[in-house]
Write a protein that holds these residues in place. Sequence first.
Motif, PDB file in Angstrom:
ATOM      1  N   ILE A 120      33.349  31.267  45.891  1.00 27.66           N
ATOM      2  CA  ILE A 120      32.652  30.477  46.643  1.00 27.66           C
ATOM      3  C   ILE A 120      33.674  29.827  47.364  1.00 27.66           C
ATOM      4  N   ARG A 121      34.579  29.325  46.763  1.00 24.17           N
ATOM      5  CA  ARG A 121      35.523  28.442  47.405  1.00 24.17           C
ATOM      6  C   ARG A 121      36.111  29.229  48.616  1.00 24.17           C
ATOM      7  N   GLU A 122      36.761  30.397  48.533  1.00 28.63           N
ATOM      8  CA  GLU A 122      37.441  31.106  49.428  1.00 28.63           C
ATOM      9  C   GLU A 122      36.375  31.245  50.591  1.00 28.63           C
ATOM     10  N   TYR A 123      35.003  31.578  50.430  1.00 25.04           N
ATOM     11  CA  TYR A 123      34.046  31.529  51.614  1.00 25.04           C
ATOM     12  C   TYR A 123      33.691  30.251  52.118  1.00 25.04           C
ATOM     13  N   ALA A 124      33.578  29.155  51.457  1.00 28.14           N
ATOM     14  CA  ALA A 124      33.474  27.664  52.004  1.00 28.14           C
ATOM     15  C   ALA A 124      34.671  27.463  52.888  1.00 28.14           C
ATOM     16  N   LEU A 125      35.973  27.624  52.487  1.00 29.01           N
ATOM     17  CA  LEU A 125      37.063  27.450  53.251  1.00 29.01           C
ATOM     18  C   LEU A 125      36.864  28.253  54.647  1.00 29.01           C
ATOM     19  N   ALA A 126      36.506  29.575  54.397  1.00 30.61           N
ATOM     20  CA  ALA A 126      36.539  30.307  55.474  1.00 30.61           C
ATOM     21  C   ALA A 126      35.423  29.604  56.790  1.00 30.61           C
ATOM     22  N   ILE A 127      34.438  29.140  56.326  1.00 28.63           N
ATOM     23  CA  ILE A 127      33.614  28.510  57.305  1.00 28.63           C
ATOM     24  C   ILE A 127      33.821  27.149  57.682  1.00 28.63           C
ATOM     25  N   LYS A 128      35.158  26.570  57.140  1.00 32.82           N
ATOM     26  CA  LYS A 128      35.645  25.389  57.369  1.00 32.82           C
ATOM     27  C   LYS A 128      34.667  24.316  56.764  1.00 32.82           C
ATOM     28  N   ASP A 129      34.060  24.601  55.652  1.00 33.17           N
ATOM     29  CA  ASP A 129      33.152  23.472  54.929  1.00 33.17           C
ATOM     30  C   ASP A 129      33.747  23.363  53.754  1.00 33.17           C
ATOM     31  N   PRO A 130      34.576  22.215  53.626  1.00 34.65           N
ATOM     32  CA  PRO A 130      35.049  22.052  52.367  1.00 34.65           C
ATOM     33  C   PRO A 130      34.173  20.803  51.470  1.00 34.65           C
ATOM     34  N   ASP A 131      32.965  21.035  51.774  1.00 35.41           N
ATOM     35  CA  ASP A 131      32.057  20.078  51.036  1.00 35.41           C
ATOM     36  C   ASP A 131      32.262  20.198  49.381  1.00 35.41           C
ATOM     37  N   PRO A 132      32.289  19.157  48.742  1.00 35.89           N
ATOM     38  CA  PRO A 132      32.578  19.237  47.306  1.00 35.89           C
ATOM     39  C   PRO A 132      31.543  19.810  46.521  1.00 35.89           C
ATOM     40  N   HIS A 133      30.498  20.068  46.807  1.00 38.72           N
ATOM     41  CA  HIS A 133      29.348  20.747  46.083  1.00 38.72           C
ATOM     42  C   HIS A 133      30.000  22.218  45.879  1.00 38.72           C
ATOM     43  N   TYR A 134      30.648  22.630  46.871  1.00 35.31           N
ATOM     44  CA  TYR A 134      31.250  24.136  46.871  1.00 35.31           C
ATOM     45  C   TYR A 134      32.865  24.287  46.229  1.00 35.31           C
ATOM     46  N   ILE A 135      33.568  23.251  46.030  1.00 40.53           N
ATOM     47  CA  ILE A 135      34.966  23.201  45.907  1.00 40.53           C
ATOM     48  C   ILE A 135      35.555  22.313  44.812  1.00 40.53           C
ATOM     49  N   ASP A 136      34.669  21.325  44.561  1.00 42.35           N
ATOM     50  CA  ASP A 136      35.174  20.233  43.463  1.00 42.35           C
ATOM     51  C   ASP A 136      34.449  20.282  42.043  1.00 42.35           C
ATOM     52  N   GLU A 137      34.843  20.675  41.342  1.00 45.62           N
ATOM     53  CA  GLU A 137      34.207  21.042  40.051  1.00 45.62           C
ATOM     54  C   GLU A 137      33.730  19.714  39.179  1.00 45.62           C
ATOM     55  N   GLU A 138      34.756  18.640  39.453  1.00 44.39           N
ATOM     56  CA  GLU A 138      34.364  17.455  38.584  1.00 44.39           C
ATOM     57  C   GLU A 138      33.228  16.776  39.354  1.00 44.39           C
ATOM     58  N   PHE A 139      33.137  16.771  40.818  1.00 41.34           N
ATOM     59  CA  PHE A 139      31.951  16.510  41.396  1.00 41.34           C
ATOM     60  C   PHE A 139      30.758  17.231  41.218  1.00 41.34           C
ATOM     61  N   ALA A 140      30.950  18.730  41.228  1.00 43.99           N
ATOM     62  CA  ALA A 140      29.819  19.275  40.909  1.00 43.99           C
ATOM     63  C   ALA A 140      29.113  19.094  39.540  1.00 43.99           C
ATOM     64  N   LYS A 141      29.760  18.804  38.770  1.00 43.97           N
ATOM     65  CA  LYS A 141      28.990  18.451  37.347  1.00 43.97           C
ATOM     66  C   LYS A 141      28.237  17.303  37.392  1.00 43.97           C
ATOM     67  N   LYS A 142      28.288  16.482  38.246  1.00 45.66           N
ATOM     68  CA  LYS A 142      27.545  15.366  38.323  1.00 45.66           C
ATOM     69  C   LYS A 142      26.167  15.346  39.218  1.00 45.66           C
ATOM     70  N   THR A 143      26.225  16.768  39.794  1.00 42.46           N
ATOM     71  CA  THR A 143      25.196  16.982  40.783  1.00 42.46           C
ATOM     72  C   THR A 143      24.046  17.281  39.929  1.00 42.46           C
ATOM     73  N   VAL A 144      22.863  17.373  40.835  1.00 44.11           N
ATOM     74  CA  VAL A 144      21.490  17.888  40.029  1.00 44.11           C
ATOM     75  C   VAL A 144      22.018  19.330  39.624  1.00 44.11           C
ATOM     76  N   TYR A 145      22.706  20.119  40.116  1.00 43.48           N
ATOM     77  CA  TYR A 145      22.915  21.504  39.909  1.00 43.48           C
ATOM     78  C   TYR A 145      23.667  21.727  38.761  1.00 43.48           C
ATOM     79  N   GLY A 146      24.659  20.644  38.312  1.00 40.82           N
ATOM     80  CA  GLY A 146      25.525  20.635  37.278  1.00 40.82           C
ATOM     81  C   GLY A 146      26.576  21.787  37.354  1.00 40.82           C
ATOM     82  N   ASP A 147      26.933  22.270  38.297  1.00 38.83           N
ATOM     83  CA  ASP A 147      28.036  23.230  38.418  1.00 38.83           C
ATOM     84  C   ASP A 147      28.186  23.524  40.201  1.00 38.83           C
ATOM     85  N   ILE A 148      29.160  24.096  40.463  1.00 44.84           N
ATOM     86  CA  ILE A 148      29.662  24.428  41.718  1.00 44.84           C
ATOM     87  C   ILE A 148      28.650  25.477  42.274  1.00 44.84           C
ATOM     88  N   ILE A 149      28.163  25.247  43.487  1.00 44.18           N
ATOM     89  CA  ILE A 149      26.933  25.980  44.166  1.00 44.18           C
ATOM     90  C   ILE A 149      27.685  26.509  45.435  1.00 44.18           C
TER      91      ILE A 149
END
Lengths: 145, 134
Positions: free
Chosen positions: A24-53
């Motif tokens: 996921i991280r590799e793909y997100a960076l390939a489309i130049k989209d470093p949104d924390p939902h995709y690459i930041d585990e600590e951020f992702a844990k606090k979202t409604v999804y509870g994990d990297i999406i």
Amino acid sequence: MAIDRKFIGKSWPHVKYEVCREKIREYALAIKDPDPHYIDEEFAKKTVYGDIIAPPTFAAVFGVKLMEMVFSDKELNLNVAMLVHGEQDYEFYEVVKAGDRLTTHSRIVDIRIKEKLDIFSVELLTENQHGRNVCRGIYTFVVRK
Amino acid sequence: MGSDERKKIEKGLTFTSEEKADKYRAIYYAGASGDFNPIHIDPDFGEMVGLGGAILHGMCTLGFCSKAITGLTGDPGKLKRLKCRFSAPVLIEDTVTILGEVYEIIENRAKVTLKVTRQTGEEVLTGVTAEIEV
């Protein structure tokens, strides 16, 4: 030679794909989209999804094996050198999370024969390990004659 | 964009973004996506088939569109539909400009249209529409 319309409805064996957070991280960076939902585990844990999406268009990653099966299909006998991706239509039903085990089903939903072009559309329908649909993609390709 | 700065998604809202197809972008995208079609990674092959060199994956350009929309909502899970026609190639070193507008809101869905051009003004994707849950 034109693609035979009798292949409308043709399908291929389903393909399984296990989603990994590094991919996921590799793909997100390939489309130049470093949104924390995709690459930041600590951020992702606090979202409604509870994990990297995965980014929505990550669907292209778990679809690529099926596309290879379509392009190399001996019955269809496509002239791949003359083939281009013409249109794309995605519907997203549920986010794809790291660790998901996806199953994708494919079938040809349309074939149109024109004077200088053949146009065909493949539907990919992907479900997750819970049996819920996550994404439907219609991939339309154009083959110049 | 922080949530405080995020604009309310309503009819008429416009947004814009710009992405450069930098020299190795298609290589990165090929590795990440698994699509190693030589038209994307081999400039000589791209020349040979009349494309004027290697071209960026259309799906990478669509990924840029997805980014423009999910940046607007702040939640990638709100993007429910995204469609386009690939009308012209994006060449390596091109700059892609995305202009988006929310044109309709029906119940809990905002409908968005995107104009996606390269620096020459040519539209590289057409018929680009998206639906966002609001």
